[in-house]
Write a protein that holds these residues in place. Structure first.
Motif, PDB file in Angstrom:
ATOM      1  N   LEU A 268      54.613 -88.105   5.704  1.00 16.71           N
ATOM      2  CA  LEU A 268      54.451 -86.634   5.017  1.00 16.71           C
ATOM      3  C   LEU A 268      55.610 -85.787   5.582  1.00 16.71           C
ATOM      4  N   SER A 269      55.850 -84.932   4.685  1.00 18.38           N
ATOM      5  CA  SER A 269      56.947 -83.987   5.318  1.00 18.38           C
ATOM      6  C   SER A 269      56.479 -83.295   6.584  1.00 18.38           C
ATOM      7  N   PRO A 270      57.439 -82.685   7.574  1.00 18.97           N
ATOM      8  CA  PRO A 270      57.173 -82.128   8.695  1.00 18.97           C
ATOM      9  C   PRO A 270      56.266 -81.250   8.593  1.00 18.97           C
ATOM     10  N   ASP A 271      56.165 -80.222   7.731  1.00 23.31           N
ATOM     11  CA  ASP A 271      55.200 -79.097   7.486  1.00 23.31           C
ATOM     12  C   ASP A 271      53.686 -79.750   7.169  1.00 23.31           C
ATOM     13  N   VAL A 272      53.861 -80.781   6.148  1.00 21.65           N
ATOM     14  CA  VAL A 272      52.458 -80.949   5.711  1.00 21.65           C
ATOM     15  C   VAL A 272      51.886 -81.929   6.684  1.00 21.65           C
ATOM     16  N   ALA A 273      52.770 -82.579   7.477  1.00 21.21           N
ATOM     17  CA  ALA A 273      52.015 -83.649   8.582  1.00 21.21           C
ATOM     18  C   ALA A 273      51.347 -82.575   9.830  1.00 21.21           C
ATOM     19  N   LYS A 274      52.028 -81.549  10.055  1.00 17.96           N
ATOM     20  CA  LYS A 274      51.914 -80.621  10.985  1.00 17.96           C
ATOM     21  C   LYS A 274      50.315 -79.826  10.553  1.00 17.96           C
TER      22      LYS A 274
ATOM     23  N   TYR B 268      48.399 -81.157   8.324  1.00 20.81           N
ATOM     24  CA  TYR B 268      47.239 -82.338   8.110  1.00 20.81           C
ATOM     25  C   TYR B 268      46.575 -82.699   9.588  1.00 20.81           C
ATOM     26  N   ILE B 269      47.308 -82.899  10.414  1.00 24.34           N
ATOM     27  CA  ILE B 269      46.904 -83.294  12.027  1.00 24.34           C
ATOM     28  C   ILE B 269      46.406 -81.899  12.670  1.00 24.34           C
TER      29      ILE B 269
ATOM     30  N   PRO C 113      48.251 -90.805  12.400  1.00 25.57           N
ATOM     31  CA  PRO C 113      46.879 -91.012  12.775  1.00 25.57           C
ATOM     32  C   PRO C 113      46.238 -89.869  13.537  1.00 25.57           C
ATOM     33  N   TRP C 114      45.097 -89.724  13.633  1.00 20.29           N
ATOM     34  CA  TRP C 114      44.290 -88.292  14.092  1.00 20.29           C
ATOM     35  C   TRP C 114      42.797 -89.072  14.980  1.00 20.29           C
TER      36      TRP C 114
END
Length: 314
Positions: free
Chosen positions: A277-283, A285-286, A215-216
């Motif tokens: 999402l994978s940690p890199d993609v999540a980082k 994305y947010i 969430p964002w």
């Protein structure tokens, strides 16, 4: 036998309020029950606040200007919908603070100041949650990489615009009642910037396959009042409204956080997959959602934004 002084004093002050969601939505019902009804009860007939309806009465995008003009006394809607009236306030969606912290640290006061310039009184947050609460809901293909995001066409309201562009997806401005038909007609691949409660209540979760489980942004649905009407209220009634709002904010943070968790269980139970999402993609994305949000505010409202960023960021 003219109009005697006593009668005038006993005539209640009547205020009208309009919500951006229909009367049967969770958010509208709790605002009525836990804020409006409580004020009406405590005011003992001196003040009566009446619900005049939802978007069928005044279109959500017109509600801010209508409150400013005094067509309606109190409006309940996201700040992004009426930012042209009070430039800069849209930054509230990027807040990383709890409602209580916003009041303690000066963010509330500054937001109120910005509202006053637009002829409005900022009463407070109508629907705060403890955590960020916007989700991206996607139909069709599972989205897992930055490249996947670039292929998406996402619908949403003003709050989702910057985030969506920050991911390289294309943005399609659609108001909440149009989300279901837009997905049904395949005008969009998904909805960005909807809480889980709205996805569940409006039923559009039935048309999506995935929810990105990161969430964002904060819920910025607020309660605003016509400034002249506010200024004309006797001080004890202003105090009653302010104190009721603070109590309401604190109680609903707990309620809304629970409501989001319940909606999540129901949506997951219907077969929609919550994607981590994978940690890199999540980082990415947010991080991009917030960066794009602040960049947009800074470009559009260079004057108030730096101060808001300081007040709303941890």
């Amino acid at each position: 036998g003219g109009f005697c002084e006593g009668e005038a004093k006993n005539k209640p002050i009547e205020l009208s309020w309009v919500s951006f969601h229909p009367g049967n939505f969770h958010g509208t019902k709790i605002l009525q029950k836990m804020f409006v009804d409580k004020i009406n009860e405590a005011a003992k007939g001196e003040l009566v606040i009446k619900h005049r309806g939802g978007p069928e009465t005044i279109h959500a995008m017109e509600l801010g200007p209508a409150t400013k003009k005094g067509v309606v006394d109190i409006g309940n809607l996201p700040v992004g919908y009426y930012e042209p009236v009070a430039p800069g306030i849209g930054a509230l969606m990027l807040s990383q603070l709890t409602v209580a912290e916003e009041r303690k640290g000066g963010a509330y006061d500054y937001l109120d100041e910005l509202h006053k310039k637009g002829g409005l009184k900022y009463l407070g947050r109508a629907n705060a949650t403890l955590d960020p609460f916007f989700y991206t809901h996607v139909r069709g293909k599972k989205v897992e990489t930055q490249e996947d995001f670039k292929k998406l066409k996402l619908g949403g309201v003003t709050a989702g615009r910057s985030a969506v562009r920050g991911w390289g997806s294309s943005f399609f401005m659609t108001v909440v009642p149009e989300w279901y038909p837009a997905l049904e007609r395949k005008v969009v691949d998904g909805i960005a910037g909807s809480p889980l409660t709205t996805a569940h209540e409006s039923g559009f979760y039935e048309l999506v396959d995935y929810v990105i489980d990161h969430p964002w942004y904060a819920n910025t649905v607020s309660v605003i009042m016509n400034l002249d009407k506010w200024n004309k209220l006797p001080e004890h009634l202003q105090k009653l409204i302010t104190e009721s709002m603070i109590q309401y904010e604190n109680e609903t943070v707990v309620l809304n956080t629970k409501a989001e968790q319940n909606a999540k269980q129901k949506i997951a139970a219907s077969g929609v997959e919550f994607v981590t999402l994978s940690p890199d993609v999540a980082k990415w994305y947010i991080g991009n959602a917030y960066k794009a949000g602040w960049d947009y505010q800074q470009k559009k409202f260079p004057e108030p934004t730096p101060r808001l960023k300081k007040l709303l960021t941890k």
